[in-house]
Design an enzyme around this catalytic site. Structure first.
Site: not given
Length: 210
Positions: A105, A109, A201, A204
């Site tokens: 990602r 944006t 995340d 992670d």
């Protein structure tokens, strides 16, 4: 499967998910919990697989026993976090064909950028289950399903651990024929595109990276 969104409310799923949400949960424990919860979610996402029978002989008699029908299904991991769900599903479906779609990602944006795509053949004859722990904005998931459909798949299901309402809506708009199975529909996305309350995340947390 006909419902666009299925939330798996099984007590074991919800308990393990709560442990995964806890920020004090270690990487090793998080990874183990993800594998365990993927077993339970796999049970739901594979509901309704086509069946046939074949003659077998038990110690007591010959019988027509139910077995899976058709080509081996395909599991597609949306890298990198999808591999956590993939590992657990392969415990239950070791003969499945496996594909990978690499997307990251763009943090400015929030749009997906493809860097890898390797999928099994003959997808038009297979049930394809795409896996990614987080359905956040839905942009990456939509892009991955686009790629899978371009390779010929017509029977696709999407499995995730957490979903945001925004991601579910985006997927329904782009791919209304792809049912979603998840352990939780969370509240919302924050300004950074992360699911709230979420679990951070997933990649992670799973791999111990920041």
């Amino acid at each position: 499967m006909s419902e666009h969104l299925t939330v798996v409310n099984h007590p074991l799923v919800q308990h393990k998910l709560s442990l995964m949400r806890d920020k004090e949960t270690s990487t090793a424990v998080f990874r183990q919990l993800l594998r365990e919860i993927s077993h339970l979610l796999a049970y739901e996402v594979t509901r309704g697989l086509p069946m046939t029978t074949r003659a077998i002989e038990t110690p007591l008699k010959v019988m027509d026993a139910p077995v899976l029908d058709g080509r081996k299904l395909a599991l597609v991991s949306i890298l990198r976090a999808g591999n956590g769900l993939l590992d657990g599903m392969l415990d239950l479906i070791p003969s499945a064909r496996v594909g990978f779609v690499g997307l990251y990602r763009d943090e400015e944006t929030l749009k997906p950028v493809q860097y890898y795509c390797k999928l099994p053949g003959e997808l038009s004859d297979r049930l394809v289950i795409a896996v990614d722990p987080m359905l956040a904005t839905g942009n990456s998931s939509v892009a991955a399903i686009d790629l899978i459909k371009e390779k010929g798949a017509t029977d696709i299901r999407f499995l995730c651990l957490l979903a945001a309402p925004e991601g579910v809506a985006r997927m329904k708009e782009a791919h209304p024929d792809v049912p979603i199975v998840t352990a939780s529909l969370d509240e919302k996305l924050n300004e950074l595109g992360y699911i709230v309350p979420g679990l951070g995340d997933a990649g992670d947390r799973m791999f111990g990276t920041k």
